[in-house]
Scaffold this motif. Structure first.
Motif, PDB file in Angstrom:
ATOM      1  N   GLU A  85      33.322  88.373  68.081  1.00 28.53           N
ATOM      2  CA  GLU A  85      34.537  89.124  67.786  1.00 28.53           C
ATOM      3  C   GLU A  85      35.586  88.115  67.345  1.00 28.53           C
ATOM      4  OE1 GLU A  85      36.391  92.610  67.100  1.00 28.53           O
ATOM      5  OE2 GLU A  85      34.478  92.548  68.185  1.00 28.53           O
ATOM      6  N   LEU A  86      35.948  88.171  66.074  1.00 27.54           N
ATOM      7  CA  LEU A  86      36.898  87.209  65.540  1.00 27.54           C
ATOM      8  C   LEU A  86      38.337  87.634  65.814  1.00 27.54           C
ATOM      9  CD1 LEU A  86      35.345  86.423  62.027  1.00 27.54           C
ATOM     10  CD2 LEU A  86      34.778  85.446  64.263  1.00 27.54           C
ATOM     11  N   GLY A  87      39.223  86.661  65.785  1.00 29.38           N
ATOM     12  CA  GLY A  87      40.640  86.953  65.951  1.00 29.38           C
ATOM     13  C   GLY A  87      41.409  85.683  66.270  1.00 29.38           C
ATOM     14  N   GLU A  88      42.661  85.664  65.883  1.00 30.70           N
ATOM     15  CA  GLU A  88      43.498  84.511  66.202  1.00 30.70           C
ATOM     16  C   GLU A  88      43.804  84.484  67.689  1.00 30.70           C
ATOM     17  OE1 GLU A  88      46.950  84.396  63.731  1.00 30.70           O
ATOM     18  OE2 GLU A  88      45.782  84.348  61.863  1.00 30.70           O
ATOM     19  N   VAL A  89      44.021  83.289  68.208  1.00 30.74           N
ATOM     20  CA  VAL A  89      44.278  83.135  69.643  1.00 30.74           C
ATOM     21  C   VAL A  89      45.459  84.003  70.067  1.00 30.74           C
ATOM     22  CG1 VAL A  89      44.953  81.502  71.443  1.00 30.74           C
ATOM     23  CG2 VAL A  89      43.266  80.824  69.725  1.00 30.74           C
ATOM     24  N   GLY A  90      46.460  84.126  69.208  1.00 32.32           N
ATOM     25  CA  GLY A  90      47.625  84.916  69.537  1.00 32.32           C
ATOM     26  C   GLY A  90      47.369  86.404  69.595  1.00 32.32           C
ATOM     27  N   GLU A  91      46.157  86.832  69.184  1.00 27.89           N
ATOM     28  CA  GLU A  91      45.834  88.256  69.152  1.00 27.89           C
ATOM     29  C   GLU A  91      44.746  88.641  70.146  1.00 27.89           C
ATOM     30  OE1 GLU A  91      44.477  88.697  65.179  1.00 27.89           O
ATOM     31  OE2 GLU A  91      46.471  88.613  64.273  1.00 27.89           O
ATOM     32  N   ALA A 178      21.470  85.598  57.583  1.00 32.04           N
ATOM     33  CA  ALA A 178      21.492  86.994  57.150  1.00 32.04           C
ATOM     34  C   ALA A 178      21.023  87.892  58.286  1.00 32.04           C
ATOM     35  CB  ALA A 178      20.607  87.182  55.924  1.00 32.04           C
ATOM     36  N   SER A 179      21.931  88.698  58.821  1.00 29.03           N
ATOM     37  CA  SER A 179      21.628  89.522  59.989  1.00 29.03           C
ATOM     38  C   SER A 179      22.717  90.572  60.142  1.00 29.03           C
ATOM     39  CB  SER A 179      21.584  88.650  61.249  1.00 29.03           C
ATOM     40  OG  SER A 179      22.871  88.128  61.520  1.00 29.03           O
ATOM     41  N   PRO A 180      22.469  91.595  60.973  1.00 29.61           N
ATOM     42  CA  PRO A 180      23.538  92.564  61.252  1.00 29.61           C
ATOM     43  C   PRO A 180      24.794  91.905  61.811  1.00 29.61           C
ATOM     44  CG  PRO A 180      21.427  93.448  61.944  1.00 29.61           C
ATOM     45  CD  PRO A 180      21.180  92.017  61.560  1.00 29.61           C
ATOM     46  N   MET A 181      24.635  90.860  62.618  1.00 26.18           N
ATOM     47  CA  MET A 181      25.806  90.157  63.150  1.00 26.18           C
ATOM     48  C   MET A 181      26.613  89.530  62.015  1.00 26.18           C
ATOM     49  SD  MET A 181      26.123  86.933  65.806  1.00 26.18           S
ATOM     50  CE  MET A 181      25.809  87.891  67.289  1.00 26.18           C
ATOM     51  N   GLN A 182      25.923  88.954  61.042  1.00 20.69           N
ATOM     52  CA  GLN A 182      26.627  88.332  59.922  1.00 20.69           C
ATOM     53  C   GLN A 182      27.341  89.374  59.072  1.00 20.69           C
ATOM     54  OE1 GLN A 182      28.418  85.533  58.253  1.00 20.69           O
ATOM     55  NE2 GLN A 182      26.794  84.922  59.659  1.00 20.69           N
ATOM     56  N   ALA A 183      26.735  90.539  58.926  1.00 21.37           N
ATOM     57  CA  ALA A 183      27.406  91.624  58.204  1.00 21.37           C
ATOM     58  C   ALA A 183      28.691  92.019  58.922  1.00 21.37           C
ATOM     59  CB  ALA A 183      26.468  92.820  58.080  1.00 21.37           C
ATOM     60  N   LYS A 184      28.633  92.062  60.259  1.00 23.95           N
ATOM     61  CA  LYS A 184      29.825  92.389  61.045  1.00 23.95           C
ATOM     62  C   LYS A 184      30.892  91.313  60.877  1.00 23.95           C
ATOM     63  CE  LYS A 184      31.451  93.112  65.771  1.00 23.95           C
ATOM     64  NZ  LYS A 184      31.076  93.141  67.208  1.00 23.95           N
TER      65      LYS A 184
END
Length: 229
Positions: A85-91, A178-184
């Motif tokens: 789950e990506l996101g900046e530290v401030g978020e 290449a995987s479902p995780m990479q698509a996400k």
């Protein structure tokens, strides 16, 4: 016939590794998050056994495995499951941090603890499928990278601790695969996903199986796999 326990066999690298080992006749124990997933694995890999437990709740894994039949010995324990789950530290919220740390780090540590006796019997091998993010963190990758940096530390420590018991420990650091995780990931990044640009999961599976098949007079501690394009 070797016996392998895998997490993450539902897709991507984990599914590729499971197929390789199943096709050559090895005995598989596939870790499933619930009974429904276990039935899917049983259909996809005839003859394979399953264990049910939720990697998102590592505190309950000991209880869950205590209710199921465990093998007397294991030739390998393959930690392949992961979440991002990506996101900046401030978020990022604590919930986001906790979920990635639970699945990517604490559950591998707990499964390793619970299954070390079976691995010691066979002088087996633990493989941690890590990530390039386990070696370097970039913007918006802090929580995932922290979990994977921790996974590297776990592998390094277990390697030193279990060497006297004859247990080998390998960390594999794939680049973008290449995987479902990479698509996400691409969706979270707001980028178009083109699977042809990235590593085929089968290529990472080749690396994992090669580490397992290495003669006992040697071991692979760390290996990095990068896109060739």
């Amino acid at each position: 016939m070797a016996t392998h326990l895998l997490t993450g066999a539902g897709s991507g690298i984990g599914a590729a590794v499971a197929r390789r080992l199943h096709e050559r006749g090895d005995d598989l124990i596939l870790f499933a998050r619930d009974a429904g997933r276990a039935k899917e694995f049983a259909r996809a890999f005839p003859g394979a056994r399953t264990l049910v437990g939720d990697l998102a709740t590592p505190d309950r894994l000991s209880w869950a495995l205590g209710q199921q039949h465990l093998p007397d010995r294991l030739d390998s324990l393959l930690h392949i499951a992961g979440v991002v789950e990506l996101g900046e530290v401030g978020e990022l919220t604590p919930k986001t941090w906790h979920n990635q740390l639970a699945v990517n780090l604490i559950s591998p540590a707990e499964l390793t603890r619970l299954l070390l006796p079976q691995l010691r019997v066979s002088h087996g091998q633990i493989v941690f499928v890590n990530s390039g993010a386990g070696l370097r963190a970039h913007a918006r990758w802090s929580a995932y990278a922290a979990s994977k940096h921790g996974l590297k530390a776990l592998a390094d420590a277990v390697r030193d601790e279990e060497r006297p018991n004859g247990v080998r420990v390998t960390s594999v650091y794939p680049g973008r695969t290449a995987s479902p995780m990479q698509a996400k990931v691409h969706q979270q990044e707001g980028k178009e996903y083109d699977a042809s640009r990235w590593i085929d999961p089968e290529s990472v599976a080749t690396t994992v199986v090669a580490a397992l098949d290495l003669p006992r007079d040697a071991q692979i501690d760390d290996v990095t796999v990068r896109p060739g394009r």
